[in-house]
Design a protein around this motif. Structure first.
Motif, PDB file in Angstrom:
ATOM      1  N   SER A  54       0.877  -1.253  -0.196  1.00 21.47           N
ATOM      2  CA  SER A  54      -0.028   0.040   0.010  1.00 21.47           C
ATOM      3  C   SER A  54       1.046   1.116   0.013  1.00 21.47           C
ATOM      4  N   THR A  55       1.810   1.220   0.676  1.00 18.22           N
ATOM      5  CA  THR A  55       2.856   2.358   0.903  1.00 18.22           C
ATOM      6  C   THR A  55       3.640   2.501  -0.328  1.00 18.22           C
ATOM      7  N   PHE A  56       4.264   1.429  -0.966  1.00 20.60           N
ATOM      8  CA  PHE A  56       5.274   1.881  -1.855  1.00 20.60           C
ATOM      9  C   PHE A  56       4.662   1.354  -3.372  1.00 20.60           C
ATOM     10  N   ARG A  57       3.875   0.860  -3.255  1.00 21.19           N
ATOM     11  CA  ARG A  57       3.122   0.347  -4.706  1.00 21.19           C
ATOM     12  C   ARG A  57       1.792   1.450  -4.867  1.00 21.19           C
ATOM     13  N   SER A  58       0.775   0.640  -4.365  1.00 16.09           N
ATOM     14  CA  SER A  58      -0.367   1.598  -4.653  1.00 16.09           C
ATOM     15  C   SER A  58      -1.579   0.783  -3.716  1.00 16.09           C
ATOM     16  N   LEU A  59      -2.688   1.703  -3.489  1.00 23.15           N
ATOM     17  CA  LEU A  59      -3.751   1.194  -2.653  1.00 23.15           C
ATOM     18  C   LEU A  59      -4.501   0.025  -3.332  1.00 23.15           C
ATOM     19  N   GLU A  60      -4.501   0.134  -4.731  1.00 23.61           N
ATOM     20  CA  GLU A  60      -5.172  -0.597  -5.604  1.00 23.61           C
ATOM     21  C   GLU A  60      -4.434  -2.163  -5.438  1.00 23.61           C
ATOM     22  N   ALA A  61      -3.320  -1.881  -5.513  1.00 21.91           N
ATOM     23  CA  ALA A  61      -2.128  -3.048  -5.427  1.00 21.91           C
ATOM     24  C   ALA A  61      -2.377  -3.916  -4.104  1.00 21.91           C
ATOM     25  N   ALA A  62      -2.346  -3.142  -3.129  1.00 22.21           N
ATOM     26  CA  ALA A  62      -2.784  -3.863  -1.849  1.00 22.21           C
ATOM     27  C   ALA A  62      -3.969  -4.389  -1.840  1.00 22.21           C
ATOM     28  N   GLU A  63      -5.061  -4.014  -2.036  1.00 22.95           N
ATOM     29  CA  GLU A  63      -6.354  -4.572  -2.204  1.00 22.95           C
ATOM     30  C   GLU A  63      -6.205  -5.731  -2.891  1.00 22.95           C
ATOM     31  N   LYS A  64      -5.657  -5.874  -4.223  1.00 18.78           N
ATOM     32  CA  LYS A  64      -5.434  -7.212  -4.794  1.00 18.78           C
ATOM     33  C   LYS A  64      -4.911  -8.201  -4.075  1.00 18.78           C
ATOM     34  N   GLU A  65      -3.733  -7.537  -3.510  1.00 23.69           N
ATOM     35  CA  GLU A  65      -3.002  -8.605  -2.442  1.00 23.69           C
ATOM     36  C   GLU A  65      -3.877  -9.201  -1.585  1.00 23.69           C
ATOM     37  N   ALA A  66      -4.684  -8.447  -0.834  1.00 21.06           N
ATOM     38  CA  ALA A  66      -5.301  -8.974   0.271  1.00 21.06           C
ATOM     39  C   ALA A  66      -6.360  -9.754  -0.480  1.00 21.06           C
ATOM     40  N   ARG A  67      -7.136  -9.781  -1.697  1.00 21.17           N
ATOM     41  CA  ARG A  67      -8.033 -10.585  -2.132  1.00 21.17           C
ATOM     42  C   ARG A  67      -7.241 -11.920  -2.415  1.00 21.17           C
TER      43      ARG A  67
END
Length: 266
Positions: free
Chosen positions: A247-260
């Motif tokens: 989330s911090t170093f990539r993007s919020l969208e990437a973090a949401e994808k990782e969470a899924r």
């Protein structure tokens, strides 16, 4: 108790804690066991007030436990109570002027009074007498770093690591000195070794990932955190650390994808 001390020296803190707690159950008034329990709490870095209480109790149980009394003095010094710290030092010196724990307290008091040359001389002499004094080595290295004598700090830490190769605190400080000197390979090496020595401590992996992030090596930092999850998939803190990093170093969208992805894998 002896088994617990051996495990502490080997860096197996969790197992050491079990042995020391067992010793305290057998003999609740054992001053050394109380002192060692305080050290374990202190090393955990979570409840210094509780660690202090253990040291006070250990000193009350046995006034001859100079290590505990020196630790109490150190906490007084850290809290800004110089008179109490000096009182602790005076009591230790009266019983044993050559006691190394007492001398460590003296070095800290000298530093607090801005007598840096005196503190360096005291700490250096302690290490000459006992190279295994880890706290002294870190303290002396800190003094050298404060005076911009980084090479001297490196020399102190490298010698101390040879004497105590499994001590992670020394390696963490050594990494900090290397970073200050822009020697990233040396810093990375020490941080990696810390993980090898204490693989279950998530904060070590997080520190290495943060180091890579500061060095603009985002892929390497992310890999550290993904490897951490592979090593222990049941540790929720490791999963959260990866999500925060992405989330911090990539993007919020990437973090949401990782969470899924993580939810799907569960």
């Amino acid at each position: 108790l002896e088994k617990g001390k051996t495990l502490m020296q080997a860096g197996s803190l969790d197992t050491a804690g079990v042995e020391i707690r067992n010793a305290m159950q057998i003999d609740p008034k054992n001053s050394e066991a109380m002192y060692l329990a305080g050290l374990l709490i202190e090393k955990g870095g979570e409840d210094y007030r509780r660690a202090f209480q253990h040291f006070v109790k250990a000193a009350e149980m046995d006034s001859g436990n100079l290590a505990a009394r020196a630790r109490v003095g150190r906490y007084y010094l850290l809290s800004g109570d110089m008179p109490k710290a000096e009182e602790s030092l005076a009591e230790i010196t009266k019983l044993d002027p050559a006691n190394l724990e007492g001398r460590n307290l003296r070095a800290s008091i000298l530093a607090a009074k801005k007598d840096i040359p005196g503190a360096i001389a005291e700490a250096t002499d302690i290490l000459n007498k006992d190279p295994g004094q880890v706290d002294t080595a870190n303290f002396l290295a800190g003094l050298y770093m404060a005076t911009q004598s980084n090479q001297d700090a490196v020399a102190v830490l490298d010698k101390a690591i040879v004497a105590s190769p499994k001590n992670t605190a020394l390696r963490i400080v050594r990494a900090a000195v290397a970073t200050r000197m822009n020697d990233n390979p040396a810093a990375e090496k020490q941080l990696q070794e810390v993980i090898v020595l204490e693989p279950k401590r998530t904060e070590h992996r997080n520190n290495l990932a943060a180091f890579h992030a500061r060095s603009k090596e985002l892929d390497k930092g992310e890999k550290v955190l993904r490897d951490a999850i592979v090593a222990d998939k049941n540790d929720v803190k490791r999963r959260l650390a990866l999500l925060e990093y992405v989330s911090t170093f990539r993007s919020l969208e990437a973090a949401e994808k990782e969470a899924r992805v993580q939810v799907a894998e569960d």
